[in-house]
Design an enzyme around this catalytic site. Structure first.
Site, PDB file in Angstrom:
ATOM      1  N   SER A 183       0.797  -1.226   0.000  1.00 51.60           N
ATOM      2  CA  SER A 183       0.000   0.000   0.000  1.00 51.60           C
ATOM      3  C   SER A 183       0.828   1.274   0.000  1.00 51.60           C
ATOM      4  CB  SER A 183      -0.944   0.007   1.204  1.00 51.60           C
ATOM      5  OG  SER A 183      -0.212  -0.073   2.419  1.00 51.60           O
ATOM      6  N   HIS A 211      -5.250  -4.342  -1.646  1.00 54.90           N
ATOM      7  CA  HIS A 211      -5.054  -3.302  -2.658  1.00 54.90           C
ATOM      8  C   HIS A 211      -4.925  -3.879  -4.068  1.00 54.90           C
ATOM      9  CE1 HIS A 211      -4.523   0.003   0.245  1.00 54.90           C
ATOM     10  NE2 HIS A 211      -4.006  -0.940   1.012  1.00 54.90           N
ATOM     11  N   LYS A 242     -11.773  -1.129  -0.281  1.00 56.58           N
ATOM     12  CA  LYS A 242     -10.878  -0.432  -1.204  1.00 56.58           C
ATOM     13  C   LYS A 242     -11.579  -0.309  -2.564  1.00 56.58           C
ATOM     14  CE  LYS A 242      -7.492  -0.440   1.891  1.00 56.58           C
ATOM     15  NZ  LYS A 242      -8.109  -1.177   3.013  1.00 56.58           N
TER      16      LYS A 242
END
Length: 246
Positions: A183, A211, A242
């Site tokens: 990240s 992610h 996300k």
């Protein structure tokens, strides 16, 4: 008013953080998430959102939420094993298994909790856990909670990972844990190499793909798809907070 016995020490520490410009506080956002947001009365261009695909305020998703609330209410009423596992939970788990190519999917309240549960559930004292140096804090906390012996290797260093694997007793359980997409830097784990080493040393692999899901791989299937690995599937942990916008 209640006050901790070490209140004065905490006050001093907070003052030090403020002096170092390291003190953080929550800021109040108004309205829906989007590229431009209103924060404390100011319209700003947001560079801190994880809503990668802009789905958090998507009209069709908002409508689906409203329909589900109208049919099921706003609370599960119990843990999954005690009657809280709804038809929507079940349908979602089946859809995710088909989407990722996994045999089964378990749902948790957050990706953080999922990492804690997987590591503490599959490892115990006497086992080995090998982690990338830049893994998310939830993987480190899960490792500590498990009681397993935890070793870390320099970021993306496959030679160092192999040395850590060589040092593990072959008669004990061993797991490699890595972020899929890291990240802070945005780089990706060399998953095909990690999986090859895991096969060689009989280790399991856990990929935190928070992610990666929705962003990379075929149709957003994540790091496993992106790596084009076709062997034994690793354990994948993802999140809806996300790219999936919820």
């Amino acid at each position: 008013m209640s006050q901790l016995p070490w209140h004065d020490a905490l006050t001093t520490e907070l003052a030090q953080l403020q002096a170092q410009q390291r003190y953080r506080r929550t800021m109040v956002r108004e309205g829906a998430q989007g590229p431009r947001v209103v924060v404390e009365g100011k319209t700003l261009l947001s560079f801190c959102s994880n809503d990668y695909l802009g789905l958090a305020a998507d009209p069709s998703i908002r409508a689906a939420f409203c329909q589900a609330v109208a049919e099921e209410g706003v609370g599960a009423g119990a843990a999954h094993l005690l009657g809280g596992h709804s038809q929507y939970h079940h349908q979602l788990a089946l859809a995710l298994a088909a989407f990722t190519g996994q045999q089964r999917v378990l749902l948790f309240s957050s990706g953080y909790q999922a990492n804690l549960a997987v590591l503490a559930g599959l490892l115990t004292a006497g086992d080995s856990l090998i982690q990338d140096k830049l893994n998310h804090a939830s993987l480190l906390d899960g490792g500590r909670l498990s009681g397993a012996t935890m070793r870390r290797y320099p970021h993306l260093d496959m030679a160092a990972l192999q040395r850590r694997l060589t040092a593990v007793d072959s008669h004990t359980r061993c797991m490699i844990a890595t972020d899929g997409v890291f990240s802070m830097d945005g780089d990706t784990a060399p998953l095909a190499e990690i999986m090859s080493l895991a096969d060689q040393y009989r280790a399991a692999v856990l990929v935190d793909d928070a992610h990666g899901f929705g962003v990379i791989g075929h149709e957003g299937r994540g790091t496993v798809s992106f790596s084009q690995w076709t062997g034994t599937m690793p354990i994948q942990v993802g999140t809806f907070g996300k790219a999936f916008g919820t």
